[in-house]
Design an enzyme around this catalytic site. Structure first.
Site, mmCIF file in Angstrom:
data_model
loop_
_atom_site.group_PDB
_atom_site.id
_atom_site.type_symbol
_atom_site.label_atom_id
_atom_site.label_comp_id
_atom_site.label_asym_id
_atom_site.label_seq_id
_atom_site.Cartn_x
_atom_site.Cartn_y
_atom_site.Cartn_z
ATOM 1 N N LYS A 6 -0.724 35.222 22.770
ATOM 2 C CA LYS A 6 -0.552 33.812 23.109
ATOM 3 C C LYS A 6 -1.625 32.936 22.446
ATOM 4 O O LYS A 6 -1.352 31.825 22.007
ATOM 5 C CB LYS A 6 -0.559 33.628 24.639
ATOM 6 C CG LYS A 6 0.571 34.380 25.339
ATOM 7 C CD LYS A 6 1.911 33.939 24.833
ATOM 8 C CE LYS A 6 3.073 34.856 25.170
ATOM 9 N NZ LYS A 6 3.497 34.939 26.526
ATOM 10 N N ARG A 16 -2.239 35.603 33.360
ATOM 11 C CA ARG A 16 -2.903 34.524 32.638
ATOM 12 C C ARG A 16 -3.429 33.499 33.636
ATOM 13 O O ARG A 16 -2.854 33.293 34.696
ATOM 14 C CB ARG A 16 -1.915 33.828 31.692
ATOM 15 C CG ARG A 16 -1.635 34.601 30.417
ATOM 16 C CD ARG A 16 -0.691 33.824 29.503
ATOM 17 N NE ARG A 16 0.647 33.760 30.044
ATOM 18 C CZ ARG A 16 1.178 32.719 30.653
ATOM 19 N NH1 ARG A 16 0.487 31.592 30.784
ATOM 20 N NH2 ARG A 16 2.392 32.755 31.129
ATOM 21 N N HIS A 70 7.673 30.009 21.646
ATOM 22 C CA HIS A 70 7.717 31.039 22.690
ATOM 23 C C HIS A 70 9.179 31.488 22.844
ATOM 24 O O HIS A 70 9.829 31.161 23.839
ATOM 25 C CB HIS A 70 7.180 30.422 23.989
ATOM 26 C CG HIS A 70 6.921 31.413 25.077
ATOM 27 N ND1 HIS A 70 6.928 31.072 26.419
ATOM 28 C CD2 HIS A 70 6.629 32.731 25.044
ATOM 29 C CE1 HIS A 70 6.647 32.134 27.147
ATOM 30 N NE2 HIS A 70 6.466 33.154 26.345
ATOM 31 N N CYS A 107 11.175 35.193 32.622
ATOM 32 C CA CYS A 107 12.513 34.638 32.881
ATOM 33 C C CYS A 107 13.592 35.400 32.120
ATOM 34 O O CYS A 107 14.682 34.878 31.891
ATOM 35 C CB CYS A 107 12.572 33.159 32.511
ATOM 36 S SG CYS A 107 11.650 32.095 33.628
ATOM 37 N N ARG A 121 3.005 45.379 33.684
ATOM 38 C CA ARG A 121 3.517 45.278 32.314
ATOM 39 C C ARG A 121 3.626 46.641 31.650
ATOM 40 O O ARG A 121 2.945 47.594 32.042
ATOM 41 C CB ARG A 121 2.537 44.422 31.486
ATOM 42 C CG ARG A 121 2.407 42.975 31.971
ATOM 43 C CD ARG A 121 3.447 42.114 31.341
ATOM 44 N NE ARG A 121 3.503 40.771 31.926
ATOM 45 C CZ ARG A 121 4.136 39.754 31.325
ATOM 46 N NH1 ARG A 121 4.734 39.916 30.177
ATOM 47 N NH2 ARG A 121 4.191 38.570 31.920
ATOM 48 N N TYR A 177 -6.906 41.056 30.991
ATOM 49 C CA TYR A 177 -5.446 40.998 31.108
ATOM 50 C C TYR A 177 -4.771 40.493 29.830
ATOM 51 O O TYR A 177 -5.242 39.538 29.200
ATOM 52 C CB TYR A 177 -5.023 40.098 32.290
ATOM 53 C CG TYR A 177 -3.537 39.830 32.234
ATOM 54 C CD1 TYR A 177 -2.632 40.817 32.626
ATOM 55 C CD2 TYR A 177 -3.042 38.643 31.702
ATOM 56 C CE1 TYR A 177 -1.267 40.609 32.505
ATOM 57 C CE2 TYR A 177 -1.679 38.432 31.572
ATOM 58 C CZ TYR A 177 -0.799 39.420 31.973
ATOM 59 O OH TYR A 177 0.548 39.215 31.831
ATOM 60 N N SER A 198 7.657 32.503 30.684
ATOM 61 C CA SER A 198 7.284 33.891 30.947
ATOM 62 C C SER A 198 8.043 34.417 32.168
ATOM 63 O O SER A 198 8.221 33.702 33.150
ATOM 64 C CB SER A 198 5.780 33.978 31.236
ATOM 65 O OG SER A 198 5.058 33.448 30.157
ATOM 66 N N ASP A 241 9.399 37.691 22.477
ATOM 67 C CA ASP A 241 8.459 36.732 23.074
ATOM 68 C C ASP A 241 8.058 35.582 22.143
ATOM 69 O O ASP A 241 7.888 34.463 22.606
ATOM 70 C CB ASP A 241 7.198 37.479 23.532
ATOM 71 C CG ASP A 241 6.340 36.665 24.485
ATOM 72 O OD1 ASP A 241 6.907 35.935 25.317
ATOM 73 O OD2 ASP A 241 5.097 36.749 24.397
HETATM 74 O O1 SAT Z 1 0.299 37.586 29.507
HETATM 75 S S1 SAT Z 1 1.166 37.185 28.433
HETATM 76 O O2 SAT Z 1 0.928 35.779 28.112
HETATM 77 O O3 SAT Z 1 0.920 37.977 27.259
HETATM 78 C C1 SAT Z 1 2.772 37.373 28.897
HETATM 79 C C2 SAT Z 1 3.373 36.115 29.345
HETATM 80 O O4 SAT Z 1 2.931 35.548 30.328
HETATM 81 O O5 SAT Z 1 4.345 35.653 28.695
HETATM 82 MN MN MN Z 2 5.694 35.128 26.911
#
Ligand code: SAT
Ligand code: MN
Length: 615
Positions: A230, A93, A250, A274, A389, A221, A272, A301
């Protein structure tokens, strides 16, 4: 309108149409008009309405295999698993290119990058002009949440990326049932996405919360391109939640079943990368397993919570799949995730072994090809990208809960906040009440990770782990959280955990992973009034005897550090929190300021001996 059914489609679909199905057409005028408008702007060669069928995904996958977008992995070890290599400059991101465009700048807040909506539309539309020439435009109706849940919300993503279609099919309830719900409800979030030319200078992820609209260009991405995740479920979702009286967070959602068969649900917010996925599907330590403890996964998530008639918060996971971080995932850290991704999975930016299995740091075996497709050479850095991922259906998870599809959601007993804090913050503490809990969430800090572009390991404030995802002014967001503390509510207790405390040698003090259940057990026992705690100025901490530490190999010094409350350090922390909160100016609720002052005063009045607990 230069498109029509007669235009050749590069995809051999049986159902390729330029309008929603006829019987739905009357209700779907707004959708059809928008699709027409986008098609006029972006000028695709063909338009495909996604129905979410098996035949559709088979055809799309075959097309992506043929053009190299997807590479088939070893079908013996990983049936129907695929590797996608993104553009090397498009792997995470990008927060600085992510905007929230409200008519009034103050409504986006200092926590968001902002641009005037009209200016942003004009700038973005210029980039979208003609960007789908030579490409197929896919129209993806999707539902965030169980298809029949009143908490769920629908959206439509228009994209020119088949990879996005394949991911959205896993991550959301996508296709005909979602289109039917949109027909019934007449409302949906509009998301327009194009990979554009992937030039970072022409990359933008832009939200118009008041218009329930997202425009994203220049990235393929995950969080930038799978707009249900998100962009919709958090940025637009949090804005809708504020208006409608619920919470879009989140957070993972996990059910913990004790030996008596009672299940308590915990929602936990971590930034993210963690460990949300690991916590959501943890395997209990041996002693707990033998005693009959079980863990049920609802989400890893995102969590949408709404007050029920009983005053409790009821939660759904708006997603249908996991978009998890691969590196570090292994039989040791997360066997359930390993089982989940053993088939029907899309891997993005992982390495591969000699026999064409997906590989990343933390797995046994050897990579031969790195995430960019080069022969593996340690001089080039890690074999898998640190933000590599996996995309996989949640149903494949061995601990997937049957209640994950429940229309009303699951009742939340405890909310947990946590971040990467190498020092100061103890293993666990409980907020004394809701307002204190909101302060604990608002004060969250964490070291940055590879999930976002930029430096890794830098400590920053990340309230409720929503810094990159809160679609409006954090001051208003804190006020919204505080507003749940009202007559008739049966609110969850709020806790803070820190799995990432380090010793003087720089090593983590707490083993983490499955052993985190020891902490969750105390949390649940606090909710049911079964466990003790000791009051300190920062909140309630377990005494040593309140935690089940049997079978753990932790020395006394490590334990003392994990439970220490360093008054001096915390005085500094409270001061820093106060300065941070001041940044929200007049939008900061007075109640939160008072709470910060209450804790600061309590710390000021104590001496260290009086608050050294659990030692
Ligand atoms: O790239 S995402 O936002 O879907 C995953 C993340 O960073 O939590
Ligand atoms: Mn996330």
């Amino acid at each position: 309108m230069r498109m029509g059914l007669g235009l050749p489609s590069p995809v051999p679909f049986s159902v390729a149409r330029v309008r929603a199905p006829k019987d739905m057409a009357s209700q779907l005028t707004a959708l059809n008009d928008w699709v027409d408008e986008v098609a006029r702007l972006t000028q695709p060669d063909a338009i495909h309405w996604c129905d979410g069928s098996e035949a559709e995904i088979r055809a799309l996958t075959a097309q992506m295999e043929a053009d190299g977008t997807l590479i088939r992995l070893n079908p013996e070890t990983h049936p129907n698993c695929w590797l996608h290599r993104s553009n090397p400059g498009d792997v995470a991101r990008v927060e600085k290119l992510t905007l929230v465009c409200t008519p009034n700048r103050e409504d986006a807040g200092p926590n968001n990058h902002w641009e005037d909506p009209a200016a942003a539309h004009a700038r973005l539309d210029a980039l979208f002009e003609g960007c789908m020439k030579g490409r197929t435009m896919y129209v993806i109706p999707y539902c965030m949440g169980p298809i029949d849940s009143p908490i769920s919300r629908c959206g439509v993503e228009i994209t020119d990326s088949p990879y996005v279609v394949a991911n959205m099919r896993i991550m959301t309830r996508m296709g005909t049932p979602a289109l039917a719900r949109i027909e019934r409800e007449g409302t949906f979030v509009k998301g327009l996405h194009s990979t554009g030319d992937l030039d970072p200078d022409r990359r933008w992820i832009v939200h118009f919360p008041e218009e329930l609209t997202i425009k994203s260009i220049g990235s393929g991405y995950g969080g930038n391109a799978l707009l249900g995740k998100k962009c919709h479920a958090l940025r637009i979702g949090s804005f809708q939640a504020k208006r409608e009286g619920w919470l879009a967070e989140h957070m993972l959602i996990v059910g913990i079943e004790n030996p008596q068969g009672e299940v308590h649900y915990i929602a936990a917010a971590f930034p993210s990368a963690c460990g949300k996925t690991n916590l959501a599907m943890l395997i209990p330590p041996e002693g707990y397993r033998k005693a009959g403890w079980k863990v049920w996964t609802i989400g890893d998530d995102i969590c949408w919570m709404t007050p029920g008639e009983d005053g409790r918060l009821w939660a759904i996971n708006p997603e249908a799949g996991f978009f998890g971080v691969a590196p570090g995932t292994s039989e040791h850290t997360n066997p359930n995730a390993m089982a989940t991704v053993s088939r029907d999975t899309i891997f993005t930016n992982v390495a591969v072994t000699a026999d064409n299995q997906p590989w990343w740091e933390g797995l046994p075996g050897e990579p031969v090809t790195d995430w960019q497709g080069r022969p593996y050479d340690p001089a080039n850095g890690p074999a898998a990208h640190p933000n590599a991922r996996f995309t996989v259906s949640a149903r494949q998870c061995p601990t997937w809960s049957e209640h994950a599809e429940a229309a009303r959601g699951v009742p939340i007993s405890a909310i947990v906040f946590g971040g990467r804090r190498p020092s100061l913050v103890p293993l666990v503490f409980e907020a004394r009440d809701w307002a204190h809990g909101v302060l604990v969430g608002a004060a969250m800090g964490s070291e940055t990770t590879a999930a976002a572009a930029g430096a890794v390991g830098v400590m920053r404030r990340d309230p409720m782990a929503m810094k990159p995802f809160c679609g409006y002014n954090y001051g208003d967001y804190f006020a919204h959280w505080l507003s749940f503390d009202r007559a008739g509510m049966q609110l969850p207790k709020i806790f803070h955990v820190n799995w990432f405390r380090k010793g003087a040698d720089g090593k983590f003090l707490w083993p983490g992973f499955g052993d985190n259940l020891r902490v969750l057990e105390w949390i649940i026992d606090r909710c049911t009034g079964k466990a003790g705690a000791e009051e300190t100025p920062i909140g309630l901490l377990p005494r040593m005897e309140d935690l089940d530490l049997a079978g753990l190999d932790l020395d006394a010094a490590a334990l003392a550090t994990l439970f220490e409350v360093d008054a001096d350090g915390w005085r500094g922390e409270l001061e820093a929190i106060g300065e941070y909160l001041d940044g929200y100016g007049e939008r900061l609720p007075q109640r939160l300021r008072e709470e910060q002052q209450r804790v600061a005063t309590a710390l000021g009045a104590s001496n260290e001996a009086a608050i050294a607990v659990a030692g």
